[in-house]
Design a protein around this motif. Structure first.
Motif, PDB file in Angstrom:
ATOM      1  N   LEU A  74      29.032  40.223  12.617  1.00 24.82           N
ATOM      2  CA  LEU A  74      28.493  41.023  12.709  1.00 24.82           C
ATOM      3  C   LEU A  74      28.976  42.082  13.716  1.00 24.82           C
ATOM      4  CD1 LEU A  74      25.071  39.385  14.279  1.00 24.82           C
ATOM      5  CD2 LEU A  74      25.005  41.256  12.786  1.00 24.82           C
ATOM      6  N   VAL A  75      29.801  40.719  14.443  1.00 25.41           N
ATOM      7  CA  VAL A  75      30.848  42.711  15.401  1.00 25.41           C
ATOM      8  C   VAL A  75      32.187  43.212  14.781  1.00 25.41           C
ATOM      9  CG1 VAL A  75      33.100  42.700  16.742  1.00 25.41           C
ATOM     10  CG2 VAL A  75      30.599  42.025  17.797  1.00 25.41           C
ATOM     11  N   GLY A  76      32.620  42.344  13.468  1.00 27.59           N
ATOM     12  CA  GLY A  76      32.778  42.990  11.911  1.00 27.59           C
ATOM     13  C   GLY A  76      32.130  44.262  10.530  1.00 27.59           C
ATOM     14  N   LEU A  77      31.067  43.829  11.434  1.00 27.12           N
ATOM     15  CA  LEU A  77      30.349  45.040  10.214  1.00 27.12           C
ATOM     16  C   LEU A  77      30.119  45.931  11.330  1.00 27.12           C
ATOM     17  CD1 LEU A  77      27.008  42.334   8.691  1.00 27.12           C
ATOM     18  CD2 LEU A  77      29.016  44.091   7.644  1.00 27.12           C
ATOM     19  N   TRP A  78      30.075  45.855  12.335  1.00 26.02           N
ATOM     20  CA  TRP A  78      29.557  47.532  13.348  1.00 26.02           C
ATOM     21  C   TRP A  78      30.507  48.097  13.952  1.00 26.02           C
ATOM     22  CZ3 TRP A  78      31.367  47.637  18.653  1.00 26.02           C
ATOM     23  CH2 TRP A  78      30.627  48.984  19.371  1.00 26.02           C
ATOM     24  N   ILE A  79      32.024  46.740  14.167  1.00 23.20           N
ATOM     25  CA  ILE A  79      32.872  47.556  13.754  1.00 23.20           C
ATOM     26  C   ILE A  79      33.175  48.722  12.600  1.00 23.20           C
ATOM     27  CG2 ILE A  79      35.575  47.814  13.571  1.00 23.20           C
ATOM     28  CD1 ILE A  79      34.411  47.509  16.354  1.00 23.20           C
ATOM     29  N   TRP A  80      32.878  48.273  11.214  1.00 19.55           N
ATOM     30  CA  TRP A  80      33.198  49.367  10.001  1.00 19.55           C
ATOM     31  C   TRP A  80      31.964  50.165  10.004  1.00 19.55           C
ATOM     32  CZ3 TRP A  80      30.632  47.276   5.189  1.00 19.55           C
ATOM     33  CH2 TRP A  80      29.914  48.470   4.763  1.00 19.55           C
ATOM     34  N   LYS A  81      31.136  49.821  10.194  1.00 17.80           N
ATOM     35  CA  LYS A  81      30.453  51.030  10.428  1.00 17.80           C
ATOM     36  C   LYS A  81      30.432  51.952  10.961  1.00 17.80           C
ATOM     37  CE  LYS A  81      27.167  49.341   6.667  1.00 17.80           C
ATOM     38  NZ  LYS A  81      27.509  50.370   5.437  1.00 17.80           N
ATOM     39  N   ALA A  82      30.995  51.848  12.226  1.00 17.05           N
ATOM     40  CA  ALA A  82      30.702  52.864  13.322  1.00 17.05           C
ATOM     41  C   ALA A  82      31.728  53.131  13.303  1.00 17.05           C
ATOM     42  CB  ALA A  82      30.005  51.912  14.798  1.00 17.05           C
ATOM     43  N   ASP A  83      32.914  52.901  12.565  1.00 17.26           N
ATOM     44  CA  ASP A  83      34.138  53.525  12.332  1.00 17.26           C
ATOM     45  C   ASP A  83      35.121  53.862  13.895  1.00 17.26           C
ATOM     46  OD1 ASP A  83      36.349  54.873  11.233  1.00 17.26           O
ATOM     47  OD2 ASP A  83      35.559  56.868  11.399  1.00 17.26           O
TER      48      ASP A  83
END
Length: 67
Positions: free
Chosen positions: A57-66
């Protein structure tokens, strides 16, 4: 009164650098989670599964939030 608008129109960026950064941060979160769980003596299967979910979830958030 003027309103503030983002220069890019408010779109979420999903570039390759964001993807690589998200994967790297997710792996780092999982590594830290594992080390802390082992140090505290709480490295059960459920704790490690929760660590995997949190790191994803943290990795997805970093990817989406740029970030």
């Amino acid at each position: 009164m003027a309103t503030l608008t983002p220069l890019d129109g408010g779109r979420i960026k999903k570039g390759r650098a964001s993807l690589v950064g998200g994967i790297a941060v997710g792996a780092a979160v999982l590594a830290l989670w594992s080390v802390i769980a082992l140090d505290l003596g709480a490295a059960s299967d459920s704790v490690m599964f929760a660590g995997g979910a949190v790191s994803a979830l943290v990795g997805l958030w970093i990817w989406k939030a740029d970030l």
